[in-house]
Design a protein around this motif. Structure first.
Motif, short mmCIF file in Angstrom:
data_model
loop_
_atom_site.label_atom_id
_atom_site.label_comp_id
_atom_site.label_asym_id
_atom_site.label_seq_id
_atom_site.Cartn_x
_atom_site.Cartn_y
_atom_site.Cartn_z
N GLY A 167 7.55 -5.25 -21.75
CA GLY A 167 8.08 -4.02 -22.31
C GLY A 167 9.19 -3.44 -21.45
O GLY A 167 10.15 -2.86 -21.96
N GLY A 176 6.80 -5.41 -28.28
CA GLY A 176 6.19 -5.46 -26.96
C GLY A 176 6.31 -4.18 -26.16
O GLY A 176 6.04 -4.19 -24.97
N ALA A 217 -0.11 -4.05 -8.57
CA ALA A 217 0.08 -4.25 -10.01
C ALA A 217 -1.25 -3.98 -10.70
O ALA A 217 -1.30 -3.59 -11.87
N TYR A 228 1.78 -6.95 -5.16
CA TYR A 228 3.05 -7.65 -4.93
C TYR A 228 3.78 -6.88 -3.85
O TYR A 228 4.12 -5.70 -4.07
N SER A 272 7.28 -6.41 -16.41
CA SER A 272 6.44 -6.61 -17.60
C SER A 272 7.36 -6.73 -18.82
O SER A 272 8.51 -6.26 -18.77
N GLY A 303 -0.59 -3.71 -16.35
CA GLY A 303 -1.32 -4.76 -15.64
C GLY A 303 -2.09 -5.71 -16.55
O GLY A 303 -2.84 -6.57 -16.07
#
Ligand SMILES: Nc1ncnc2c1ncn2[C@@H]1O[C@H](COP(=O)(O)OP(=O)(O)OP(=O)(O)O)[C@@H](O)[C@H]1O
Length: 507
Positions: free
Chosen positions: A408, A434, A31, A26, A406, A54
């Motif tokens: 988390g 998570g 990533a 990105y 992400s 990832g």
């Protein structure tokens, strides 16, 4: 695969899926660095990794939702690299994304049938057929709600189960489940594992993403570990790899579980007297300054409703709440925050964060620092640094939209935004959903730190082991009332679970 990749050979059937040199960048940031990975036919393959490692990117590339920067993917020997999401679905590759959503304005049946609407007649939808089919799916997965119910009226747990059933019901050769157990209770997890086992025995293969080593050990026959976009271990047999070794591979360091030094006999900070709101009644309890109090209860027992009432999201209809002896108004989120009581939601997508706003802006939601009537950018920067010292947020930079983080890391932004209010009482609703093992310990230590500064913490978690490691005392709710208090030697995972299993749940 990264240079330090660990591989243990689990012998078995032919490859179902092969990932060769797949990477994702990105804006120049990796990533996912180029990786090679094989999923065997008939396996349940676990993916583990820290927040932002990832995992979701990889399954999204395999499903055809995200385009890889380099590499190829083979499914049953066929190069599917340029096939669309729909074509891959047709071939039997299915994905339950981490934030699989239901459409609240549609019925359970309509949600189950999206997007193909099997049961439709020639150009017209025959709702009797749609409901009949949906009822058979609900029965198959023993889901206790009606096909005609509006999905938005279901609890978050049931919405999650509905989206899992929607993915599983289609069959498919490879089903990828991205953190399917997040926000499920113990019994619901067990049922999910039963479904996976049944379907696997019938020939379906699975990819299963989880932050829980115990879940990976229970359901997977091999697993891979990603760290910071690099595949650091593959084809590990989780049943013969120790939990410590897996945690070390996940985080890159040996890690120890946080265990709180339990506090007793603390001065009352928050006193609740005869409180009533939708979902509970007659609740009187006191929380000490420097105490961590656990709330135990099945969905519908009143525990969550009480937690939300403290945060101003479920306004009290009767009763009083005093903070340091002063009556406080918890009728609205803003008034609760003003009084010093902050609630950290378990539903960051709908209640906590704004996906299109930056990490920095989300950290200040409802709490913009101003100078001469203008937003004070310098103060925002200082706050970001301060939060980053306490919870490490993995973002390319503070201006990155939070929706690109992400799961988390989004949770950590949410936590940071709550801390910005300098609360005296923090109510955490399933705070570690998570988040990876390392981040879990960071969050637990942070709760501990808050209490050492004199704040009180209230925490709701469905993980009995976690509860007993981090709280000083717990109260169990049943049928809208407090029924038991657990402290000292009585505060054990078994007692917590038995207090839950004997509960009645109000409808
Ligand atoms: N659309 C996007 N734009 C920019 N960066 C992105 C985008 N989507 C993902 N990323 C970044 O890619 C990295 C990997 O994210 P990914 O969601 O795959 O992690 P994960 O292992 O699934 O983490 P978690 O356990 O927290 O869900 C993260 O740093 C994330 O910020």
């Amino acid at each position: 695969m990264g240079p330090e990749a660990v591989t243990s050979s689990v012998t078995g059937a032919a490859p179902l899926l092969e990932v060769r040199g797949v990477s994702k960048q990105y804006g120049g940031n990796y990533a996912l660095e180029p990786i090679d990975l094989t999923i065997r036919a008939g396996s349940v393959h676990g993916f583990l990794g820290k927040n932002g490692a990832g995992k979701s990117t990889l399954v999204s590339i395999i499903a055809g939702q995200t385009k890889q920067t380099s590499g190829q993917i083979f499914f049953e020997g066929v190069d599917i690299s340029s096939k669309t999401y729909a074509e891959r679905k047709e071939m039997g590759i299915h994905l339950l994304p981490q934030h699989a959503e239901v459409l609240p304005e549609l019925s359970v049946a309509e949600n189950l049938l999206l997007p193909d609407f099997k049961g439709a007649g020639r150009g017209l939808i025959r709702f009797s057929k749609v409901n009949e089919y949906a009822t058979s799916v609900l029965e198959r997965y023993r889901l206790p709600f009606a096909a005609e119910a509006m999905a938005g009226t279901l609890t978050l747990h049931d919405q999650r189960r509905l989206s899992i059933a929607r993915t599983l019901k289609d069959g498919g050769k490879l089903v990828m489940l991205d953190e399917p157990t997040a926000s499920l209770g113990k019994q619901e997890r067990r049922e999910l594992f039963d479904w996976i086992r049944e379907l696997n025995a019938a020939g379906q293969s699975f990819v299963f993403i989880s932050h829980y080593n115990s879940e990976i050990r229970e359901i997977c026959d091999e697993c891979a570990v990603l760290r910071d976009g690099v595949l650091v271990a593959d084809a590990l047999d989780p049943r013969v790899t120790s939990s410590e070794e897996i945690s070390r591979l996940v985080t890159g360091v040996a890690h120890e579980e946080f265990v709180r030094d339990r506090q007793t006999d603390l001065q009352p900070l928050l006193e609740v007297h005869e409180a009533r709101a939708p979902g509970f009644r007659g609740v009187s309890l006191s929380i000490g300054a420097g105490e961590i109090l656990g709330l135990v209860g099945l969905p519908g027992s009143g525990a969550k409703e009480f937690a939300r009432a403290l945060g101003g999201l479920n306004p009290l209809e009767a009763g009083t709440v005093r903070l340091r002896g002063e009556t406080v108004d918890l009728h609205r989120v803003a008034s609760a925050r003003k009084a010093g009581v902050c609630y950290m939601t378990d539903d960051r997508i709908h209640e906590g964060l704004v996906a299109d706003l930056s990490v920095m802006e989300n950290l200040h939601l409802g709490n913009w620092p101003t100078k001469s009537g203008l937003v004070d950018a310098a103060q925002m920067g200082t706050f970001y640094e301060r939060i980053h010292d306490r919870v490490v947020i993995r973002a390319w930079d503070p201006s990155q939209p939070v929706g690109e983080l992400s799961g988390g890391n989004q949770q950590k932004v949410l936590l940071g935004s709550v801390l910005g209010f300098d609360p005296q009482v923090v109510v955490f609703d399933e705070p570690t959903i998570g988040v990876d093992v390392g981040a879990k310990e960071e969050i637990h230590s942070l709760m501990d730190e808050l209490t050492r500064q004199g704040a009180a913490v209230v925490v709701l978690t469905y993980d009995a082991d976690e509860m007993c490691r981090i709280v000083d005392r717990a109260v169990a709710f049943s049928d809208g009332a407090v029924v038991t208090e657990l402290a000292g030697d009585e505060l054990t995972p078994d007692r917590v679970l038995s207090s839950i299993s004997t509960q009645k749940v109000s409808s």
